[in-house]
Design an enzyme around this catalytic site. Structure first.
Site, PDB file in Angstrom:
ATOM      1  N   LYS A   1       1.091  -1.305   0.527  1.00 18.68           N
ATOM      2  CA  LYS A   1       0.144  -0.308   0.325  1.00 18.68           C
ATOM      3  C   LYS A   1       1.012   1.806  -0.104  1.00 18.68           C
ATOM      4  O   LYS A   1       0.833   2.584   0.272  1.00 18.68           O
ATOM      5  CB  LYS A   1      -1.368   0.283   1.260  1.00 18.68           C
ATOM      6  CG  LYS A   1      -1.856  -1.466   1.669  1.00 18.68           C
ATOM      7  CD  LYS A   1      -1.891  -2.094  -0.420  1.00 18.68           C
ATOM      8  CE  LYS A   1      -3.507  -1.002  -0.587  1.00 18.68           C
ATOM      9  NZ  LYS A   1      -3.278  -2.156  -1.748  1.00 18.68           N
TER      10      LYS A   1
ATOM     11  N   THR B   1       3.039   0.799  -5.081  1.00 19.01           N
ATOM     12  CA  THR B   1       3.369  -0.542  -5.861  1.00 19.01           C
ATOM     13  C   THR B   1       2.953  -0.557  -6.669  1.00 19.01           C
ATOM     14  O   THR B   1       3.856  -0.744  -7.930  1.00 19.01           O
ATOM     15  CB  THR B   1       3.739  -1.851  -5.339  1.00 19.01           C
ATOM     16  OG1 THR B   1       3.522  -1.740  -3.676  1.00 19.01           O
ATOM     17  CG2 THR B   1       4.955  -2.898  -5.991  1.00 19.01           C
TER      18      THR B   1
ATOM     19  N   TRP C   1       1.490   1.668  -8.928  1.00 22.04           N
ATOM     20  CA  TRP C   1       1.637   2.926  -9.132  1.00 22.04           C
ATOM     21  C   TRP C   1       3.116   2.634  -9.855  1.00 22.04           C
ATOM     22  O   TRP C   1       4.009   2.873 -11.227  1.00 22.04           O
ATOM     23  CB  TRP C   1       1.636   4.570  -8.514  1.00 22.04           C
ATOM     24  CG  TRP C   1       2.117   5.341  -8.611  1.00 22.04           C
ATOM     25  CD1 TRP C   1       1.249   6.187  -9.641  1.00 22.04           C
ATOM     26  CD2 TRP C   1       1.921   6.717  -7.902  1.00 22.04           C
ATOM     27  NE1 TRP C   1       2.105   7.115 -10.568  1.00 22.04           N
ATOM     28  CE2 TRP C   1       2.118   7.508  -8.410  1.00 22.04           C
ATOM     29  CE3 TRP C   1       2.125   7.172  -6.474  1.00 22.04           C
ATOM     30  CZ2 TRP C   1       1.879   9.478  -8.272  1.00 22.04           C
ATOM     31  CZ3 TRP C   1       1.871   8.149  -6.001  1.00 22.04           C
ATOM     32  CH2 TRP C   1       2.616   9.158  -7.173  1.00 22.04           C
TER      33      TRP C   1
ATOM     34  N   HIS D   1       6.601  -7.651  -0.901  1.00 21.72           N
ATOM     35  CA  HIS D   1       6.650  -7.086  -0.345  1.00 21.72           C
ATOM     36  C   HIS D   1       7.622  -7.820   0.645  1.00 21.72           C
ATOM     37  O   HIS D   1       7.421  -7.394   2.451  1.00 21.72           O
ATOM     38  CB  HIS D   1       5.195  -7.110  -0.049  1.00 21.72           C
ATOM     39  CG  HIS D   1       4.388  -6.086  -0.730  1.00 21.72           C
ATOM     40  ND1 HIS D   1       4.742  -4.809  -1.184  1.00 21.72           N
ATOM     41  CD2 HIS D   1       3.441  -6.255  -1.403  1.00 21.72           C
ATOM     42  CE1 HIS D   1       3.887  -4.572  -2.092  1.00 21.72           C
ATOM     43  NE2 HIS D   1       2.401  -5.945  -1.911  1.00 21.72           N
TER      44      HIS D   1
ATOM     45  N   ARG E   1       5.824   5.619   1.699  1.00 29.64           N
ATOM     46  CA  ARG E   1       4.761   6.190   1.999  1.00 29.64           C
ATOM     47  C   ARG E   1       4.689   6.747   3.832  1.00 29.64           C
ATOM     48  O   ARG E   1       5.028   5.589   4.422  1.00 29.64           O
ATOM     49  CB  ARG E   1       3.706   5.339   1.566  1.00 29.64           C
ATOM     50  CG  ARG E   1       2.799   6.511   1.369  1.00 29.64           C
ATOM     51  CD  ARG E   1       1.307   5.861   0.321  1.00 29.64           C
ATOM     52  NE  ARG E   1       0.150   6.335   0.836  1.00 29.64           N
ATOM     53  CZ  ARG E   1      -0.863   6.107   0.061  1.00 29.64           C
ATOM     54  NH1 ARG E   1      -1.178   4.651   0.288  1.00 29.64           N
ATOM     55  NH2 ARG E   1      -1.841   6.754   0.038  1.00 29.64           N
TER      56      ARG E   1
ATOM     57  N   SER F   1      -4.636   3.057   4.032  1.00 28.91           N
ATOM     58  CA  SER F   1      -4.732   2.462   2.836  1.00 28.91           C
ATOM     59  C   SER F   1      -4.809   0.521   3.213  1.00 28.91           C
ATOM     60  O   SER F   1      -5.853   0.431   2.497  1.00 28.91           O
ATOM     61  CB  SER F   1      -2.984   2.743   1.776  1.00 28.91           C
ATOM     62  OG  SER F   1      -3.489   1.603   0.434  1.00 28.91           O
TER      63      SER F   1
ATOM     64  N   ARG G   1      -7.407   3.479  -4.663  1.00 30.70           N
ATOM     65  CA  ARG G   1      -8.905   3.667  -3.938  1.00 30.70           C
ATOM     66  C   ARG G   1      -9.229   5.434  -4.119  1.00 30.70           C
ATOM     67  O   ARG G   1     -10.095   6.015  -4.758  1.00 30.70           O
ATOM     68  CB  ARG G   1      -8.689   3.542  -2.077  1.00 30.70           C
ATOM     69  CG  ARG G   1      -9.899   3.512  -1.405  1.00 30.70           C
ATOM     70  CD  ARG G   1      -9.596   2.601  -0.150  1.00 30.70           C
ATOM     71  NE  ARG G   1      -8.355   3.636   0.400  1.00 30.70           N
ATOM     72  CZ  ARG G   1      -8.240   5.231   1.346  1.00 30.70           C
ATOM     73  NH1 ARG G   1      -9.352   4.807   1.226  1.00 30.70           N
ATOM     74  NH2 ARG G   1      -7.356   5.785   1.399  1.00 30.70           N
TER      75      ARG G   1
HETATM   76  P1  A3P Z   1      -4.916   4.792  -1.146  1.00 31.10           P
HETATM   77  O1  A3P Z   1      -5.931   2.923  -0.371  1.00 31.10           O
HETATM   78  O2  A3P Z   1      -4.924   5.718  -0.275  1.00 31.10           O
HETATM   79  O3  A3P Z   1      -6.118   5.107  -2.370  1.00 31.10           O
HETATM   80  P2  A3P Z   1      -0.216  -0.599  -3.875  1.00 31.10           P
HETATM   81  O4  A3P Z   1      -0.191  -0.677  -4.798  1.00 31.10           O
HETATM   82  O5  A3P Z   1       1.550  -0.369  -3.042  1.00 31.10           O
HETATM   83  O6  A3P Z   1      -1.028  -1.940  -3.344  1.00 31.10           O
HETATM   84  O7  A3P Z   1      -0.159   0.823  -2.647  1.00 31.10           O
HETATM   85  C1  A3P Z   1      -1.881   0.720  -3.336  1.00 31.10           C
HETATM   86  C2  A3P Z   1      -2.635   2.460  -3.194  1.00 31.10           C
HETATM   87  O8  A3P Z   1      -1.508   3.373  -4.190  1.00 31.10           O
HETATM   88  C3  A3P Z   1      -3.676   3.382  -2.438  1.00 31.10           C
HETATM   89  O9  A3P Z   1      -3.655   3.881  -2.268  1.00 31.10           O
HETATM   90  C4  A3P Z   1      -3.920   3.830  -4.394  1.00 31.10           C
HETATM   91  O10 A3P Z   1      -4.999   4.301  -4.194  1.00 31.10           O
HETATM   92  C5  A3P Z   1      -2.289   3.824  -4.576  1.00 31.10           C
HETATM   93  N1  A3P Z   1      -2.030   4.457  -6.065  1.00 31.10           N
HETATM   94  C6  A3P Z   1      -1.857   3.617  -7.010  1.00 31.10           C
HETATM   95  N2  A3P Z   1      -2.241   3.958  -7.987  1.00 31.10           N
HETATM   96  C7  A3P Z   1      -2.244   5.479  -7.777  1.00 31.10           C
HETATM   97  C8  A3P Z   1      -1.929   6.767  -8.553  1.00 31.10           C
HETATM   98  N3  A3P Z   1      -0.971   6.394  -9.649  1.00 31.10           N
HETATM   99  N4  A3P Z   1      -1.028   7.634  -7.902  1.00 31.10           N
HETATM  100  C9  A3P Z   1      -0.942   7.978  -6.892  1.00 31.10           C
HETATM  101  N5  A3P Z   1      -1.448   7.135  -5.491  1.00 31.10           N
HETATM  102  C10 A3P Z   1      -2.637   6.066  -6.332  1.00 31.10           C
END
Ligand code: A3P
Length: 299
Positions: free
Chosen positions: A50, A53, A55, A103, A125, A133, A264
């Site tokens: 969270k 990743t 992204w 992870h 983060r 998250s 999210r």
């Molecule tokens: P939130 O739940 O706060 O929205 P991971 O990919 O490591 O599982 O992380 C997920 C988190 O990254 C989520 O946070 C998701 O919305 C956020 N996320 C995914 N894509 C993103 C983007 N392009 N820009 C910003 N945040 C992003």
């Protein structure tokens, strides 16, 4: 008493998601990961869940490819602890860059990659936002019927944040452990080739982070290309199934129930909507006093 149910795989005291390969052959698979035959050109994304990743996976894929086109494969297809057959990685031609991700804590990652100083990209983060998250991700599990890969246990926010802060019985060993181990490995030189990016910087002022990433990867990328990548990887574009992404299996998979559970809110500071004043004070205190935690947390 563990608060994560016993049915989830556990290793060295920490819980793992119930990916089929981990429930059927936990020790065998973790051993395979440790002994994974890394290549000098491999890039390993290391994050606590969270932290952004998906992204960074998308951004990194575009920077390596040199064009702003969405990856055709899901990040899960190269997530070491989730894939059951390493031939998908072994069969990648030697002249292609493999972007792998995990992870798992440092000690359980491919040792060849670490020891030989191959590239690692770490995204960090604010742990308060990570906690929110993660909590929402777990809570959304009940809406998903076809994916059995997350931890699903009935749990209240106060209980979750209490455990998250204390770091006991945490998925992947907990956030504090995760970042402290990486930080120590950087200090001691065990991790010699690592770039740490911060979710908050990437979100507020992306270009410096994108340039640093391209430089770290040894890729010549024009400002125009990086701007384009940034645009394609904006939360708004990644979280909607646009015309261009309609054949993208990754985005399809994430939208199994029509609800995009990997995307999210994508915001900085959503923790303010979740933490009580007391929870925030206790957590901030924890960050300050955590032994050995000297990293800068961007708020
Ligand atoms: P939130 O739940 O706060 O929205 P991971 O990919 O490591 O599982 O992380 C997920 C988190 O990254 C989520 O946070 C998701 O919305 C956020 N996320 C995914 N894509 C993103 C983007 N392009 N820009 C910003 N945040 C992003």
């Amino acid at each position: 008493m563990p608060y994560i149910p016993e049915r989830y795989p556990r290793y060295k005291g920490y819980a793992l998601p119930n990916f089929p390969v981990l429930t059927t052959d936990l020790l065998g698979h973790l051993d395979k990961i440790k002994n994974f035959d890394s290549r000098p050109s491999d890039i390993m994304i290391c994050t606590y869940p969270k932290s952004g990743t998906n992204w960074i996976y998308e951004i990194l894929t575009m920077v390596i490819k040199g064009c702003a086109e969405y990856a055709t494969k899901n990040k899960g297809a190269s997530m070491l602890e989730a894939i059951d057959d390493f031939r998908v990685l072994e069969n990648v031609p030697e002249n292609s860059t493999r972007i792998i991700n995990s992870h798992l804590p440092l000690d359980d990652l491919p040792q060849k990659h670490i020891e030989n100083g191959y590239k690692v990209v770490h995204v960090m983060r604010n742990p308060k936002d990570v906690a929110v998250s993660y909590y929402n991700y777990l809570a959304s599990k009940k809406d998903r019927t076809t994916m059995e890969v997350a931890l699903d246990f009935p749990i209240s926010w106060p209980m979750f944040i209490d455990h998250f802060g204390r770091g006991d019985d945490q998925v992947y060993g907990g956030w504090f452990n995760y970042v402290k181990t990486l930080e120590k490995a950087k200090e001691t030189g065990k991790l010699s080739n690592i770039l740490t990016l911060h979710y908050e910087q990437l979100k507020r002022d992306p270009m410096p982070s994108l340039k640093a990433l391209a430089e770290f990867l040894g890729v010549k990328a024009s400002d125009e290309l990086l701007e384009e990548i940034n645009d394609k990887c904006s939360f708004e574009k990644m979280s909607t199934i646009g015309e261009e992404a309609k054949d993208n299996t990754k985005i399809k998979m994430m939208s199994i129930t029509g609800k995009n559970f990997m995307f999210r809110k994508g915001q900085i500071g959503d923790w303010k909507n979740w933490f009580t004043v007391a929870q925030n004070e206790a957590f901030s205190q924890l960050i300050e006093t955590h032994e050995g935690l000297k990293i800068t947390i961007h708020l």
